[in-house]
Design a protein around this motif. Structure first.
Motif, PDB file in Angstrom:
ATOM      1  N   TRP A  77      21.841   9.297  35.344  1.00  0.00           N
ATOM      2  CA  TRP A  77      21.220  10.620  35.333  1.00  0.00           C
ATOM      3  C   TRP A  77      19.774  10.482  35.748  1.00  0.00           C
ATOM      4  O   TRP A  77      19.144   9.452  35.516  1.00  0.00           O
ATOM      5  N   HIS A  78      19.258  11.541  36.388  1.00  0.00           N
ATOM      6  CA  HIS A  78      17.854  11.549  36.796  1.00  0.00           C
ATOM      7  C   HIS A  78      17.029  11.719  35.532  1.00  0.00           C
ATOM      8  O   HIS A  78      16.856  12.834  35.024  1.00  0.00           O
ATOM      9  N   ALA A  79      16.534  10.615  34.990  1.00  0.00           N
ATOM     10  CA  ALA A  79      15.893  10.578  33.675  1.00  0.00           C
ATOM     11  C   ALA A  79      14.597  11.385  33.598  1.00  0.00           C
ATOM     12  O   ALA A  79      14.182  11.769  32.514  1.00  0.00           O
ATOM     13  N   LYS A  80      13.959  11.655  34.720  1.00  0.00           N
ATOM     14  CA  LYS A  80      12.730  12.461  34.691  1.00  0.00           C
ATOM     15  C   LYS A  80      13.029  13.940  34.886  1.00  0.00           C
ATOM     16  O   LYS A  80      12.128  14.768  34.862  1.00  0.00           O
ATOM     17  N   GLY A  81      14.302  14.283  35.070  1.00  0.00           N
ATOM     18  CA  GLY A  81      14.715  15.674  35.197  1.00  0.00           C
ATOM     19  C   GLY A  81      15.243  16.192  33.868  1.00  0.00           C
ATOM     20  O   GLY A  81      15.057  15.566  32.823  1.00  0.00           O
ATOM     21  N   ALA A  82      15.910  17.332  33.924  1.00  0.00           N
ATOM     22  CA  ALA A  82      16.492  17.929  32.716  1.00  0.00           C
ATOM     23  C   ALA A  82      17.608  17.034  32.182  1.00  0.00           C
ATOM     24  O   ALA A  82      18.385  16.472  32.948  1.00  0.00           O
ATOM     25  N   SER A  83      17.667  16.918  30.859  1.00  0.00           N
ATOM     26  CA  SER A  83      18.789  16.196  30.264  1.00  0.00           C
ATOM     27  C   SER A  83      19.993  17.134  30.223  1.00  0.00           C
ATOM     28  O   SER A  83      19.824  18.361  30.214  1.00  0.00           O
ATOM     29  N   PRO A  84      21.217  16.607  30.237  1.00  0.00           N
ATOM     30  CA  PRO A  84      22.392  17.473  30.208  1.00  0.00           C
ATOM     31  C   PRO A  84      22.399  18.383  28.972  1.00  0.00           C
ATOM     32  O   PRO A  84      22.336  17.907  27.844  1.00  0.00           O
ATOM     33  N   GLY A  85      22.411  19.690  29.210  1.00  0.00           N
ATOM     34  CA  GLY A  85      22.381  20.684  28.146  1.00  0.00           C
ATOM     35  C   GLY A  85      21.035  21.360  28.009  1.00  0.00           C
ATOM     36  O   GLY A  85      20.924  22.457  27.473  1.00  0.00           O
ATOM     37  N   GLU A  86      20.001  20.686  28.502  1.00  0.00           N
ATOM     38  CA  GLU A  86      18.647  21.248  28.462  1.00  0.00           C
ATOM     39  C   GLU A  86      18.521  22.298  29.572  1.00  0.00           C
ATOM     40  O   GLU A  86      19.188  22.206  30.603  1.00  0.00           O
ATOM     41  N   THR A  87      17.658  23.290  29.381  1.00  0.00           N
ATOM     42  CA  THR A  87      17.423  24.285  30.419  1.00  0.00           C
ATOM     43  C   THR A  87      16.982  23.580  31.694  1.00  0.00           C
ATOM     44  O   THR A  87      16.132  22.701  31.671  1.00  0.00           O
ATOM     45  N   GLY A  88      17.576  23.954  32.798  1.00  0.00           N
ATOM     46  CA  GLY A  88      17.262  23.354  34.086  1.00  0.00           C
ATOM     47  C   GLY A  88      18.499  22.722  34.693  1.00  0.00           C
ATOM     48  O   GLY A  88      19.622  22.940  34.244  1.00  0.00           O
ATOM     49  N   THR A  89      18.283  21.932  35.726  1.00  0.00           N
ATOM     50  CA  THR A  89      19.379  21.308  36.448  1.00  0.00           C
ATOM     51  C   THR A  89      19.400  19.806  36.146  1.00  0.00           C
ATOM     52  O   THR A  89      18.479  19.085  36.523  1.00  0.00           O
ATOM     53  N   SER A  90      20.449  19.365  35.476  1.00  0.00           N
ATOM     54  CA  SER A  90      20.625  17.951  35.171  1.00  0.00           C
ATOM     55  C   SER A  90      21.439  17.301  36.288  1.00  0.00           C
ATOM     56  O   SER A  90      22.493  17.808  36.666  1.00  0.00           O
ATOM     57  N   ILE A  91      20.940  16.188  36.803  1.00  0.00           N
ATOM     58  CA  ILE A  91      21.600  15.493  37.905  1.00  0.00           C
ATOM     59  C   ILE A  91      22.294  14.249  37.373  1.00  0.00           C
ATOM     60  O   ILE A  91      21.661  13.369  36.779  1.00  0.00           O
ATOM     61  N   ILE A  92      23.619  14.159  37.616  1.00  0.00           N
ATOM     62  CA  ILE A  92      24.437  13.027  37.181  1.00  0.00           C
ATOM     63  C   ILE A  92      25.121  12.461  38.421  1.00  0.00           C
ATOM     64  O   ILE A  92      25.828  13.177  39.132  1.00  0.00           O
ATOM     65  N   ALA A  93      24.898  11.178  38.684  1.00  0.00           N
ATOM     66  CA  ALA A  93      25.444  10.542  39.884  1.00  0.00           C
ATOM     67  C   ALA A  93      26.349   9.376  39.512  1.00  0.00           C
ATOM     68  O   ALA A  93      26.124   8.699  38.505  1.00  0.00           O
ATOM     69  N   GLY A  94      27.349   9.158  40.349  1.00  0.00           N
ATOM     70  CA  GLY A  94      28.243   8.023  40.157  1.00  0.00           C
ATOM     71  C   GLY A  94      28.850   7.608  41.484  1.00  0.00           C
ATOM     72  O   GLY A  94      28.899   8.395  42.433  1.00  0.00           O
ATOM     73  N   HIS A  95      29.329   6.375  41.530  1.00  0.00           N
ATOM     74  CA  HIS A  95      29.963   5.865  42.759  1.00  0.00           C
ATOM     75  C   HIS A  95      31.391   6.370  42.880  1.00  0.00           C
ATOM     76  O   HIS A  95      32.094   6.529  41.886  1.00  0.00           O
ATOM     77  N   VAL A  96      31.826   6.579  44.123  1.00  0.00           N
ATOM     78  CA  VAL A  96      33.215   6.910  44.409  1.00  0.00           C
ATOM     79  C   VAL A  96      34.020   5.610  44.512  1.00  0.00           C
ATOM     80  O   VAL A  96      35.186   5.561  44.126  1.00  0.00           O
ATOM     81  N   ASP A  97      33.385   4.563  45.016  1.00  0.00           N
ATOM     82  CA  ASP A  97      34.005   3.255  45.105  1.00  0.00           C
ATOM     83  C   ASP A  97      32.925   2.200  45.294  1.00  0.00           C
ATOM     84  O   ASP A  97      31.737   2.523  45.401  1.00  0.00           O
ATOM     85  N   THR A  98      33.347   0.945  45.279  1.00  0.00           N
ATOM     86  CA  THR A  98      32.454  -0.177  45.570  1.00  0.00           C
ATOM     87  C   THR A  98      33.151  -1.030  46.621  1.00  0.00           C
ATOM     88  O   THR A  98      34.245  -0.684  47.083  1.00  0.00           O
ATOM     89  N   LYS A  99      32.570  -2.159  46.965  1.00  0.00           N
ATOM     90  CA  LYS A  99      33.192  -3.046  47.954  1.00  0.00           C
ATOM     91  C   LYS A  99      34.545  -3.556  47.474  1.00  0.00           C
ATOM     92  O   LYS A  99      35.393  -3.933  48.270  1.00  0.00           O
ATOM     93  N   THR A 100      34.749  -3.563  46.150  1.00  0.00           N
ATOM     94  CA  THR A 100      35.964  -4.174  45.613  1.00  0.00           C
ATOM     95  C   THR A 100      36.982  -3.211  45.011  1.00  0.00           C
ATOM     96  O   THR A 100      38.149  -3.556  44.896  1.00  0.00           O
ATOM     97  N   SER A 101      36.565  -2.007  44.602  1.00  0.00           N
ATOM     98  CA  SER A 101      37.534  -1.115  43.949  1.00  0.00           C
ATOM     99  C   SER A 101      37.028   0.323  43.882  1.00  0.00           C
ATOM    100  O   SER A 101      35.867   0.607  44.175  1.00  0.00           O
TER     101      SER A 101
END
Length: 183
Positions: A77-101
């Motif tokens: 999560w973008h730690a300097k942005g809004a936390s999930p549930g806090e007013t504003g837009t919380s950004i959560i990122a994750g990988h779709v895949d890696t080199k192996t799986s």
């Protein structure tokens, strides 16, 4: 892969998703919101996600750094942005895949409007979000304001790579973004 542009913590949202609440005339938060608290786990029952969080920061390129690829079941999560549930837009990122799986957000595109996901928070609360839309954007035409712009409502964006993998630049051509609001 990295997110395409710098999250703008104070920028207004343009072309907002339909569930976005307009700002209150007096600048107060709109709708349900929670106090700031660090996210601990992301739960997306529909696609069997149960993943811990790590902090993400903006890198030297001006883009949000992705979570480490060494752990395929980790979201950030973008730690300097809004936390999930806090007013504003919380950004959560994750990988779709890696080199192996496949990785934590391999099935993110299966979410549809109305689906729920949850963020367990360090303060012991659970922030539940309802999906408003799931959209794919070309990285070279990414709507940064719409995705990252702050809102008067507690919202979250789940972001991962999508599209074709470009071997020359070693990145995907698109980003998949899930727009959601706190319920």
């Amino acid at each position: 892969a990295s997110a395409p542009a710098t999250p703008a913590p104070d920028a207004p949202a343009a072309d907002a998703p339909e569930a976005q609440a307009p700002p209150a005339p007096d600048g107060r938060p709109v709708g349900k919101h929670l106090p700031r608290s660090r996210p601990v786990r992301l739960l997306i029952p529909k696609i069997s996600v149960d993943a811990p969080f790590t902090d993400l920061a903006i890198g030297p390129s001006g883009r949000l750094n992705p979570p480490p690829a060494s752990d395929v079941n980790l979201v950030g999560w973008h730690a300097k942005g809004a936390s999930p549930g806090e007013t504003g837009t919380s950004i959560i990122a994750g990988h779709v895949d890696t080199k192996t799986s496949a990785a934590v957000f391999a099935r993110l595109g299966e979410l549809t409007k109305g689906d729920l996901f949850h963020v367990l928070r360090a303060d012991g609360t659970r922030a539940s979000f309802r999906v408003d839309s799931v959209e794919t954007f070309a990285k070279d035409d990414f709507p940064s304001e719409r995705v990252y712009g702050d809102t008067a409502q507690a919202q979250a964006r789940l972001i991962t790579c999508a599209g074709d993998y470009d071997r020359q630049v070693k990145d995907y051509t698109d980003n998949l973004v899930v727009f959601a609001h706190l319920v």
